[in-house]
Structures are given as C-alpha cells and as structure tokens.
Scaffold this motif. Structure first.
Motif, PDB file in Angstrom:
ATOM      1  N   MET A  78       0.817  -1.213   0.000  1.00  0.00           N
ATOM      2  CA  MET A  78       0.000   0.000   0.000  1.00  0.00           C
ATOM      3  C   MET A  78       0.856   1.270   0.000  1.00  0.00           C
ATOM      4  O   MET A  78       0.437   2.305  -0.511  1.00  0.00           O
ATOM      5  CB  MET A  78      -0.949   0.007   1.196  1.00  0.00           C
ATOM      6  N   SER A  79       2.074   1.188   0.545  1.00  0.00           N
ATOM      7  CA  SER A  79       2.935   2.372   0.583  1.00  0.00           C
ATOM      8  C   SER A  79       3.518   2.720  -0.786  1.00  0.00           C
ATOM      9  O   SER A  79       3.896   3.865  -1.021  1.00  0.00           O
ATOM     10  CB  SER A  79       4.064   2.189   1.602  1.00  0.00           C
ATOM     11  N   VAL A  80       3.583   1.748  -1.699  1.00  0.00           N
ATOM     12  CA  VAL A  80       4.173   2.015  -3.012  1.00  0.00           C
ATOM     13  C   VAL A  80       3.197   1.858  -4.174  1.00  0.00           C
ATOM     14  O   VAL A  80       3.482   2.278  -5.285  1.00  0.00           O
ATOM     15  CB  VAL A  80       5.413   1.120  -3.275  1.00  0.00           C
ATOM     16  N   ALA A  81       2.045   1.254  -3.921  1.00  0.00           N
ATOM     17  CA  ALA A  81       1.086   0.995  -4.997  1.00  0.00           C
ATOM     18  C   ALA A  81       0.346   2.267  -5.393  1.00  0.00           C
ATOM     19  O   ALA A  81       0.157   3.174  -4.588  1.00  0.00           O
ATOM     20  CB  ALA A  81       0.079  -0.063  -4.550  1.00  0.00           C
ATOM     21  N   HIS A  82      -0.052   2.312  -6.657  1.00  0.00           N
ATOM     22  CA  HIS A  82      -0.834   3.429  -7.188  1.00  0.00           C
ATOM     23  C   HIS A  82      -2.178   2.882  -7.665  1.00  0.00           C
ATOM     24  O   HIS A  82      -2.204   1.896  -8.405  1.00  0.00           O
ATOM     25  CB  HIS A  82      -0.110   4.099  -8.365  1.00  0.00           C
ATOM     26  N   PRO A  83      -3.266   3.511  -7.285  1.00  0.00           N
ATOM     27  CA  PRO A  83      -4.569   3.040  -7.759  1.00  0.00           C
ATOM     28  C   PRO A  83      -4.659   3.134  -9.285  1.00  0.00           C
ATOM     29  O   PRO A  83      -4.257   4.119  -9.872  1.00  0.00           O
ATOM     30  CB  PRO A  83      -5.560   3.996  -7.105  1.00  0.00           C
ATOM     31  N   VAL A  84      -5.164   2.073  -9.901  1.00  0.00           N
ATOM     32  CA  VAL A  84      -5.328   2.063 -11.352  1.00  0.00           C
ATOM     33  C   VAL A  84      -6.783   1.930 -11.758  1.00  0.00           C
ATOM     34  O   VAL A  84      -7.135   2.168 -12.904  1.00  0.00           O
ATOM     35  CB  VAL A  84      -4.496   0.928 -12.014  1.00  0.00           C
ATOM     36  N   ALA A  85      -7.625   1.548 -10.813  1.00  0.00           N
ATOM     37  CA  ALA A  85      -9.068   1.458 -11.066  1.00  0.00           C
ATOM     38  C   ALA A  85      -9.799   1.513  -9.725  1.00  0.00           C
ATOM     39  O   ALA A  85      -9.245   1.171  -8.701  1.00  0.00           O
ATOM     40  CB  ALA A  85      -9.431   0.171 -11.795  1.00  0.00           C
ATOM     41  N   GLU A  86     -11.026   1.979  -9.792  1.00  0.00           N
ATOM     42  CA  GLU A  86     -11.818   2.049  -8.574  1.00  0.00           C
ATOM     43  C   GLU A  86     -13.077   1.214  -8.774  1.00  0.00           C
ATOM     44  O   GLU A  86     -13.761   1.345  -9.789  1.00  0.00           O
ATOM     45  CB  GLU A  86     -12.199   3.498  -8.271  1.00  0.00           C
ATOM     46  N   GLU A  87     -13.330   0.319  -7.825  1.00  0.00           N
ATOM     47  CA  GLU A  87     -14.526  -0.521  -7.898  1.00  0.00           C
ATOM     48  C   GLU A  87     -15.424  -0.204  -6.714  1.00  0.00           C
ATOM     49  O   GLU A  87     -14.965   0.071  -5.627  1.00  0.00           O
ATOM     50  CB  GLU A  87     -14.143  -1.991  -7.893  1.00  0.00           C
ATOM     51  N   ARG A  88     -16.698  -0.266  -6.952  1.00  0.00           N
ATOM     52  CA  ARG A  88     -17.668  -0.006  -5.867  1.00  0.00           C
ATOM     53  C   ARG A  88     -18.519  -1.208  -5.660  1.00  0.00           C
ATOM     54  O   ARG A  88     -18.834  -1.967  -6.444  1.00  0.00           O
ATOM     55  CB  ARG A  88     -18.531   1.184  -6.220  1.00  0.00           C
TER      56      ARG A  88
END
Length: 88
Positions: A78-88
């Motif tokens: 989580m400290s290095v990851a970048h969001p690439v998509a958002e799911e709901r």
C-alpha cells in the motif's frame, strides 16, 4: 503477504523450410523478456520491441530462463502501490 512470480524468458523467431529435400531453419532474431506468464503474443511483442521482424507465419519459440518469487506485506504494498481502477 502478496507474492508474484516473475520469470525471464528467451524468445526466438524463425522459420523452417525445405531446400533440396533438406529441412533448414532461418533465425530472424531473439530477445529476452520478463513477465508473469509467457505467451506467443507476449514473445512476439518483445521481439518487435527488440527490433526483430516477425513475418506472419514465423515460428516463435519461448524458453524459460529463470524465475524468482517476490513478496511484500500489505503495508509495504500500500505504501508504493498506485490506484489504477476504482470498484464499488
């Protein structure tokens, strides 16, 4: 812990033909690439990126060279990851 196996592959593009009754092979080129899984499409893409022409119908051979398993904790991820998509 999250883990991922990364493998280094060698890809060779060639064609096999018969000349005077003898089978011969013409190698167009080769390259190495890394991926989580190998496919003919991934090998062809890596060969093209390396400047190797892959004519239609050529034979693509993929050989596994080395595999390594990488891992990290959820907090490290989580400290290095970048969001690439958002799911709901």
């Amino acid at each position: 812990m999250f883990t991922r196996t990364i493998t280094t592959y060698n890809a060779v593009a060639s064609r096999v033909y018969k000349e005077a009754g003898v089978l011969k092979e013409e190698v167009y080129g080769s390259c190495t690439f890394t991926a989580t899984a190998a496919s003919k499409a991934a090998a062809r893409k890596a060969l093209l990126a390396a400047g190797v022409q892959c004519p239609k119908g050529c034979y693509i051979e993929v050989e596994e060279l080395e595999s390594k398993v990488y891992g990290c904790t959820v907090d490290e991820f989580m400290s290095v990851a970048h969001p690439v998509a958002e799911e709901r």
